[in-house]
Motif scaffolding. Structure first.
Motif, short mmCIF file in Angstrom:
data_model
loop_
_atom_site.label_atom_id
_atom_site.label_comp_id
_atom_site.label_asym_id
_atom_site.label_seq_id
_atom_site.Cartn_x
_atom_site.Cartn_y
_atom_site.Cartn_z
N LEU A 1 1.08 -1.68 0.08
CA LEU A 1 -0.39 0.36 -0.08
C LEU A 1 0.36 1.53 -0.20
O LEU A 1 2.15 1.30 0.74
CB LEU A 1 -0.98 0.16 1.35
CG LEU A 1 -2.11 -0.94 1.40
CD1 LEU A 1 -2.70 -1.10 2.78
CD2 LEU A 1 -2.84 -1.64 -0.02
N SER A 2 0.27 1.95 -0.82
CA SER A 2 0.90 3.01 0.08
C SER A 2 0.68 3.98 1.04
O SER A 2 0.19 3.42 1.93
CB SER A 2 0.18 4.39 -1.43
OG SER A 2 -0.70 5.04 -0.35
N LEU A 3 1.52 4.91 1.40
CA LEU A 3 2.08 5.61 3.24
C LEU A 3 0.98 5.93 3.05
O LEU A 3 -0.26 5.84 4.03
CB LEU A 3 2.56 5.67 2.91
CG LEU A 3 3.11 6.84 4.51
CD1 LEU A 3 3.71 5.39 5.27
CD2 LEU A 3 4.94 7.59 4.39
N GLU A 4 0.66 7.50 2.10
CA GLU A 4 -1.16 7.24 2.15
C GLU A 4 -2.53 7.09 2.75
O GLU A 4 -2.97 7.44 3.60
CB GLU A 4 -1.78 8.52 1.74
CG GLU A 4 -2.76 9.31 1.81
CD GLU A 4 -3.26 9.86 0.49
OE1 GLU A 4 -3.96 10.79 0.41
OE2 GLU A 4 -2.45 10.06 -0.67
N GLN A 5 -2.56 4.99 2.42
CA GLN A 5 -3.44 4.40 2.48
C GLN A 5 -2.91 4.05 3.71
O GLN A 5 -4.13 3.30 4.08
CB GLN A 5 -3.12 3.77 0.98
CG GLN A 5 -4.56 2.64 0.79
CD GLN A 5 -5.49 3.08 1.06
OE1 GLN A 5 -6.46 3.24 0.40
NE2 GLN A 5 -6.30 3.23 2.13
N MET A 6 -2.07 3.72 4.60
CA MET A 6 -1.49 2.96 5.86
C MET A 6 -2.48 3.67 6.90
O MET A 6 -2.49 3.61 7.25
CB MET A 6 -0.48 3.02 4.97
CG MET A 6 0.30 1.61 4.64
SD MET A 6 2.53 1.14 4.67
CE MET A 6 1.98 -0.23 6.17
N VAL A 7 -1.70 5.09 6.35
CA VAL A 7 -2.30 5.53 7.25
C VAL A 7 -3.99 5.54 7.84
O VAL A 7 -4.79 5.57 8.93
CB VAL A 7 -1.78 7.15 7.05
CG1 VAL A 7 -2.36 7.82 8.14
CG2 VAL A 7 -0.21 7.01 7.02
N GLU A 8 -4.30 6.11 6.44
CA GLU A 8 -6.08 5.94 6.53
C GLU A 8 -6.06 4.94 7.27
O GLU A 8 -7.73 4.01 7.50
CB GLU A 8 -6.36 6.31 5.09
CG GLU A 8 -6.54 7.67 4.40
CD GLU A 8 -7.34 8.39 5.26
OE1 GLU A 8 -8.06 7.59 5.11
OE2 GLU A 8 -6.84 9.03 5.58
N LEU A 9 -5.92 3.17 5.95
CA LEU A 9 -6.70 1.81 6.63
C LEU A 9 -6.23 1.97 8.46
O LEU A 9 -6.99 1.83 8.56
CB LEU A 9 -5.61 1.06 6.41
CG LEU A 9 -5.98 -0.42 6.79
CD1 LEU A 9 -7.25 -1.10 6.68
CD2 LEU A 9 -5.28 -0.98 5.97
N ALA A 10 -5.45 2.21 8.62
CA ALA A 10 -4.83 2.49 10.83
C ALA A 10 -5.76 3.10 10.88
O ALA A 10 -6.12 2.88 12.07
CB ALA A 10 -3.80 3.35 10.68
N TRP A 11 -5.93 4.67 10.65
CA TRP A 11 -7.02 4.93 11.42
C TRP A 11 -8.53 4.22 11.24
O TRP A 11 -9.69 3.73 12.07
CB TRP A 11 -7.84 6.48 11.07
CG TRP A 11 -6.84 7.68 11.11
CD1 TRP A 11 -5.65 8.38 9.84
CD2 TRP A 11 -6.70 8.17 12.60
NE1 TRP A 11 -4.82 8.99 10.89
CE2 TRP A 11 -5.65 8.84 12.51
CE3 TRP A 11 -7.19 7.44 13.53
CZ2 TRP A 11 -5.55 10.70 13.52
CZ3 TRP A 11 -7.42 8.62 14.59
CH2 TRP A 11 -6.61 9.51 14.57
N GLY A 12 -8.83 3.61 10.14
CA GLY A 12 -10.03 3.18 9.55
C GLY A 12 -10.38 1.73 10.54
O GLY A 12 -11.19 1.43 11.58
#
Length: 364
Positions: free
Chosen positions: A163-174
């Motif tokens: 995943l991209s770094l941005e997507q990993m951050v969003e997944l973590a928040w989700g």
């Protein structure tokens, strides 16, 4: 055939530098390798002391089928989950010869080791981190046993998915917003999502903490477990505590989820995974997926939270769980003696046996 015979033949690596461009897609590189390896495969088969009854290849092995025709061998495709290769010459001698009594003794000792209360090793964390991580898998399963039934979300995007770094951050928040327990197999972020088989370990960030929102690791300490690179997926999915799977929808992972009755959040990244995701959501009804293509855009935290709740606590979760459990029981039936898959594989085995006998008669 009068005896079981296993002879491992390692083919030499091939140089495809002049066959594809340096930035060729992974699929193109693999296809080029399979074409270039054919002479070595042909030579290896010719050098065997016996003639194989059949040639079984994986998804990328169709190039080898013409080699099978040259040797008048039936050919069968087969998808085998990969693992890191170990050369036969690198293992201790008794492990190569299964007729040797020493081999049986090594196997016996290996099976006894997990029965002890602990293992003392003359190594340290930085010397063999992967070895120690593998030995701690039992610790992971022990933690799962402490969780309520169906309460844990398992997150993994396969051996090549990133995943991209941005997507990993969003997944973590989700995951955090969903308030569900989770196990996440974390790989270093990448600019590409089309697989990292040839670039494993070349992620952008230097430490796991830098992949996630500030304070994330501390906040999820009681509900989340992060594992680097690899986890015993089959054992995790078969555990009663696991109630959902955020998956790239590779076919192996798909079947492992279904045969264990685990609902899926379909997150396809590359190859045939989008087709698998469509099958799971629209035809089988055992999964949900984002409204956008995760391989093209960033899926937001609120949508991730919603999908997790859809397969765990919302009203729709009961329907999805019932659908996947029905398929789980169907899988058990088809693999049992008399089941359709059992019978189909038996027919293949009988055909191979007949082919082998015919070859023996012709040779004599």
């Amino acid at each position: 055939m009068t005896e079981n015979l296993c002879e491992i033949v390692e083919l030499p690596p091939v140089n495809i530098t002049g066959l594809v461009s340096h930035d060729a897609a992974i699929f193109t590189q693999i296809c080029a390798i399979m074409r270039a390896i054919k002479p070595a495969l042909r030579s290896a088969i010719s050098g065997l002391s016996f003639r194989p009854a059949a040639l079984i290849v994986d998804l990328f092995g169709s190039e080898a089928m013409m080699v099978a025709d040259e040797f008048e061998m039936p050919k069968y495709p087969l998808k085998i989950p990969g693992c890191k290769a170990v050369r036969p010459e690198d293992v201790i001698d008794p492990m190569v010869d299964r007729t040797n009594q020493q081999y049986l003794e090594y196997v016996r000792m290996g099976m006894d080791i997990p029965k002890c209360d602990g293992i003392l090793l003359n190594i340290w964390e930085d010397l063999q981190p992967k070895t120690l991580e593998a030995l701690r898998d039992e610790e992971l399963l022990g933690q799962l046993c402490k969780q309520p039934s169906g309460s844990v979300i398992y997150v993994s995007f396969g051996s090549g998915g990133t995943l991209s770094l941005e997507q990993m951050v969003e997944l973590a928040w989700g995951l955090e917003l969903s308030q569900q327990r989770f196990i996440w197999v974390v790989r270093s972020p990448s600019r590409k999502t089309d697989g990292s088989f040839f670039t494993a370990g070349s992620g952008e960030a230097n430490s796991m903490a830098s992949f996630f929102p500030e304070g994330f690791l501390d906040r999820i300490r009681e509900v989340g477990l992060l594992i680097e690179d690899w986890a015993p997926q089959v054992e995790i999915l078969s555990h009663p505590s696991v109630g959902g799977f955020i998956s790239h929808c590779g076919w192996n992972s798909t079947l492992e989820a279904i045969t264990n009755g685990v609902p899926i959040i379909a997150w396809p990244l590359y190859a045939e995974q989008r087709m698998n995701a469509a099958l799971l959501t629209e035809e089988l009804g055992v999964a949900v997926r984002p409204n956008i293509l995760a391989s093209e855009e960033v899926v937001g935290r609120k949508e991730i939270e919603m999908m997790i709740r859809t397969i765990t606590v919302d009203k729709e979760a009961t329907y999805i769980r019932n659908r996947v459990k029905k398929l789980k029981y169907s899988a058990v039936k088809t693999l049992s003696e008399g089941g359709s898959s059992y019978n189909a594989l038996s027919l293949v085995a009988k055909k191979l046996e007949l082919q082998w006998k015919t070859m023996e008669v012709n040779a004599s």
